[in-house]
Design a protein around this motif. Structure first.
Motif: not given
Ligand SMILES: Cc1cc2nc3c(=O)[nH]c(=O)nc-3n(C[C@H](O)[C@H](O)[C@H](O)COP(=O)(O)OP(=O)(O)OC[C@H]3O[C@@H](n4cnc5c(N)ncnc54)[C@H](O)[C@@H]3O)c2cc1C
Ligand code: SF4
Lengths: 634, 268
Positions: B17-26, B49-50
């Motif tokens: 899973a590649f998750l963007c720091n600001w939304c998905s990872y959060a 960023c995705s």
């Protein structure tokens, strides 16, 4: 690879986080496993790695074991990375050589019933961290100079407040206003609901101060033509009365305000002279042109808002409606107004002379004054007023309520201490409030030559009709049409409702994501003056930080273009949200480090593989991810 | 492992899973904080960023046996980097097409928008994707006996994902279809997709040819029969590849030229 020059020495710190991780993951086992990974020379588990003894353990290990990479497997980098990075730095290790592995939020807490699998996953995640850590390189954060000057766009109350604040701090401030006059939307209004005083009082003094301030360069009839640069060094071309003028600033504040929404045809707006908006009515009052013979007035709130055209609630219109409903009552209770003479028509009610009218206005003045008194004072007054009302005094109705005022609404949002009291007062004065549901709004039509509002009375459960002389629509504030252009020029976003979008709704409410650009006032969304002014102070204060410091620390996570590979295709320029790519004389791409935010959009599109993202290189990401695929771990 | 075996042995997919720091990872953080439970199959790589997620990187994961790849970004309009995720969408679209051309099910790649406040949704997304990958079964190229054709397909796809024209097109899709080209002309989404599809087909064919000529030399006829294209089309591609310096004539077999990829290009 850097590895060949000097083998990295990795230390891994696995955190129990009390029982938060330790209760669901076999932490000692994970730490033992970490020791078996390549380049790991030290691994331990801590009860709380972020507590003093945990942090000391990291520092000691860096020194004693000559660690060149540190991995902490614990909670989330989003909250704890800065702490551990600082500790590394204190122990003399570049903070970019630190790697965070999340085994709490992303593991122990979400696999509470699968301890074996959670332990295996923790091991995998650490293995991935190790694969990444090996490839990390130290990074430096460079300083960028910031000019002590600002550009404020929009000369409404928000823009003027921000400009004055900056100028008073000693910063050179350029204030541009596209209209020939300062003041903004307030120029269109009669009285303000906070004070019942003329809106001019709110802006005239400010205008004088702005015009007198020699730190403010004021440009009227002026818009922004183009902009280049980045925080600290923005170069703008202004269009001043049709002529170009170049200025250089360090920061920018957007205070371009908002417009009134005029949904043509909604409730017959634009099809009949007596169907108008709140702003039209404000203008009527201001110009003393309210018809004298009004017998019945209908307001309809949320016209075109809250799901009808626009999704949002415009927040201020309910209070403005209440204020104006009372205004209509007041005017009628005075038995018409001065305008009656001009408007000729119904003479029968005009028993009141101009003199009497002046007298009647006095208490209003007094009330305006009272707003400035202490809360206690006001409470006394309120109590007094209520008692008066109970005794039946001062009620317009008793004075022969000449006009019937109905407010069709979907619930009244007169938020705030004072505004809610205004609503109560309007009820005391017998303004009628009729609720409707969004599925069944009132209908406006012409019947037998008369304006007709047909509606369903929710309480009476019956269809009803009324024939108002005037229908006033409370329509929302909406973004100005030229905002799109401005948003592109400044490279700052508009949100779903077309208003300018802040960087973070809770934590950075007056910042844009782009460094050095801030926003305030209704450009950001519906707000009253109090809020617009507070935002203006906020924006000015935020803008002053880098200007007082004189520099900003640039991100270390940025993109870098390899000139040998670049073919000048401009793909990176197309996708960069910040305009951070420029092209040199040879037509090759160059990253403006101060403007780059390190998203990596360009890196993963460059057709020549000319772009490297520092700290998130292709090699680092690939190694990290592939480590998870090496062997079974699920 | 065959599909039946997999189900019998309780197949547990490996998902990157590649998750963007600001939304998905959060969002994943919030799932943790709120204790929403989900399967243990994902291994997360945090990206800023995705849109950082290169199609090449995705295909690389599949080549190395990932059963699925999840890319998580902010909702459209909410990207921390303003417009980054609009490009994510286009990059994923290209990656999916290439994966399909290589013979794998494109649903092994999934793009999801998860905001920082959608902890529960994150857990649902993972659960749902894990279930979907379970029904798709183990990756045909994973394990000891990979499907060689599909593996080769993925290699070809990965190289195609590096192609200049495909990447330039992806970068310009939004401009061309929404904002207009330098002459302020927009083209319809359908026209763009057609353009893209034929570019993908051509590039896949060229990459197949290159994959062969690395071990060359081969004649046009050899290549044509091997990759199931008409000799005319293969010849056209050879001409293009020759122009780009990616193939050269190694020697002649009688009058028939035999092509090979020069060493420097193999290493590039
Ligand atoms: C009917 C109505 C009644 C209201 N009554 C009250 C009230 O009683 N009390 C209260 O507190 N609030 C009231 N408000 C809200 C109040 O009007 C706003 O809060 C206030 O005007 C916001 O100020 P501003 O400076 O943000 O924006 P604005 O007043 O809109 O000013 C923005 C300025 O920027 C200029 N501008 C725009 N674009 C550009 C550009 N590209 N370049 C240069 N200049 C530009 C505009 O010309 C304008 O002068 C009312 C609003 C309405 C609609
Ligand atoms: S995308 Fe790559 S090749 Fe094209 S201009 Fe940018 S750096 Fe140069």
């Amino acid at each position: 690879m850097a590895m060949e020059i000097k083998e990295p020495r990795i230390g891994v710190f696995v955190c129990h986080c009390g029982v938060n991780i330790g209760g669901f993951v076999d932490v000692p086992d994970v730490a033992e496993y970490a020791k078996t990974l390549p380049n790991v020379v030290h691994a331990e588990n801590n009860l709380y790695t972020c507590a003093d003894d945990g942090l000391t353990a990291i520092k000691n290990a860096i020194k004693e074991k000559n660690l060149t990479r540190v991995i902490v497997a614990s909670c989330t980098p989003r909250t704890h990375a800065p702490l551990f990075m600082r500790i590394c730095e204190e122990a003399g290790l570049n903070k970019y050589l630190f790697t965070f592995v999340n085994i709490r939020e992303h593991c122990s807490w979400v696999h509470m019933k699968e301890q074996e699998k959670a332990t295996a996953k923790s091991k995998d995640l650490i293995k991935m961290g190790v694969a990444r850590a090996v490839l990390l390189e130290p990074q430096e954060e460079v300083k960028i100079d910031v000019r002590p000057s600002s550009l404020v766009i929009g000369g409404g109350i928000a823009g003027m407040t921000a400009a004055l604040n900056l100028a008073n701090q000693g910063f050179e401030t350029h204030l541009i206003e596209k209209e020939p006059e300062l003041g903004g939307f307030l120029r269109k209004l009669s009285t303000l609901y906070q004070t019942q005083e003329s809106s001019a009082k709110a802006y005239e003094g400010l205008i004088k101060k702005v015009e007198a301030n020699d730190k403010i360069q004021l440009y009227k009839n002026t818009t922004l033509k183009s902009l280049t640069g980045y925080i600290g060094k923005y170069d703008a071309v202004l269009n001043v009365n049709g002529e170009d003028k170049e200025i250089g600033v360090g920061t920018i504040i957007v205070a371009t305000g908002a417009d009134e929404y005029r949904p043509k045809g909604l409730y017959g707006l634009g099809e009949h002279d007596n169907i108008i908006t709140l702003t039209d009515f404000e203008k009527m009052v201001k110009e003393d042109k309210v018809p004298a013979d009004l017998k019945s007035v209908a307001f309809i709130t949320c016209s075109g808002a809250r799901g009808q055209d626009k999704e949002y609630c415009s927040r201020i219109c309910c209070t403005v409606t209440v204020k104006n409903a009372m205004k209509v009552m007041e005017m009628a209770s005075k038995g018409g107004d001065a305008e009656a003479k001009v408007e000729e028509a119904s003479v029968d009610e005009k028993a009141v002379s101009d003199k009497e009218e002046e007298k009647a206005e006095e208490p209003e003045e007094e009330e305006g004054e009272s707003r400035r008194r202490s809360r206690r004072d006001r409470r006394g007054r309120r109590g007094g007023r209520r008692r008066g009302a109970e005794r039946g005094e001062e009620r317009p109705k008793e004075r022969g309520a000449a006009v019937d005022v109905t407010v069709f609404n979907r619930g009244i949002t007169t938020y705030g201490i004072e505004q809610e009291l205004l609503y109560n007062k309007s009820r005391e004065q017998r303004v009628k409030f009729v609720r409707f549901v969004p599925e069944n709004p009132p209908k406006v039509s012409m019947e037998d030559g008369k304006l007709t509002v047909s509606y369903y009375h929710e309480t009476l459960k019956a269809d009803r009709k009324m024939n108002p002389d005037l229908i006033i629509l409370a329509t929302p504030l909406t973004q100005r049409p030229d905002a799109q252009e401005l948003s592109k020029m400044l490279k700052v976003p508009l949100g779903r409702d077309e208003f300018f979008l802040e960087a973070h709704v809770k934590l950075r409410p007056v910042d844009f994501a782009t460094d050095g650009i801030f926003l305030c006032g209704t450009a950001h969304g519906p707000a009253n003056i109090t809020e617009a002014v507070a935002q203006a102070y906020g924006a000015a204060s935020r803008a002053s930080i880098p200007m007082s410091l004189g520099y900003v620390q640039a991100e270390a996570i940025v993109s870098y273009v390899d000139r040998e590979r670049c073919s000048g295709c401009k793909s990176c320029e197309v996708v960069c949200p910040y305009g951070a790519i420029q092209f040199d004389e040879e037509g090759l791409a160059e990253v403006i480090v101060a403007a780059c935010k390190g998203c990596g959009t360009c890196g993963s599109i460059c057709p020549e593989k000319a772009i490297t993202m520092t700290h998130y290189t292709d090699e680092q990401l690939t190694a990290e991810a592939l480590a998870a695929l090496e062997e079974v771990g699920t | 492992m065959s599909e039946e075996e997999a189900t019998a042995s309780g197949f547990e997919p490996k998902i990157i899973a590649f998750l963007c720091n600001w939304c998905s990872y959060a969002g994943a953080d919030l799932a943790g904080v709120s204790r929403y439970q989900y399967p243990t199959n994902t291994r997360t790589v945090r990206v800023m960023c995705s849109s950082r997620v290169d199609p090449v990187l995705i295909i690389e994961m599949l080549i190395h046996g990932a059963d699925g790849v999840l890319v998580g970004g902010c909702h459209l309009g909410d990207c921390h980097y303003i417009t980054g995720n609009y490009y994510t969408e286009k990059k994923i679209k290209l990656a999916k097409k290439l994966i399909e051309k290589s013979g794998l099910n494109p649903n092994r790649l999934r793009l999801e928008w998860v905001s920082a406040s959608e902890g529960e949704r994150f857990s649902k997304v993972v659960e749902d994707f894990v279930n979907e990958v379970k029904t798709l079964g183990p990756s045909p190229v994973a394990g000891k006996n990979p499907d060689v054709d599909k593996l080769e397909g993925l290699f070809v796809a990965k190289n195609a994902a590096r192609d200049f024209r495909l990447r330039s097109l992806v970068a310009r899709e939004i401009n061309l279809t929404e904002k207009g080209n330098v002459y302020d002309k927009t083209i319809s989404q359908e026209e763009f997709d057609n353009l893209m599809d034929s570019a993908i087909d051509e590039e896949m064919a060229r990459q197949k040819i290159l994959l062969m000529t690395i071990d060359g030399p081969y004649s046009v006829l050899d290549i044509a029969s091997q990759i199931n294209l008409s000799p005319e089309i293969v010849l056209q591609h050879i001409v293009t590849l020759k122009d780009r310096g990616l193939v050269v004539v190694d020697r002649f077999d009688g009058v028939m030229p035999l092509y090979i990829t020069p060493k420097e290009e193999v290493l590039r």
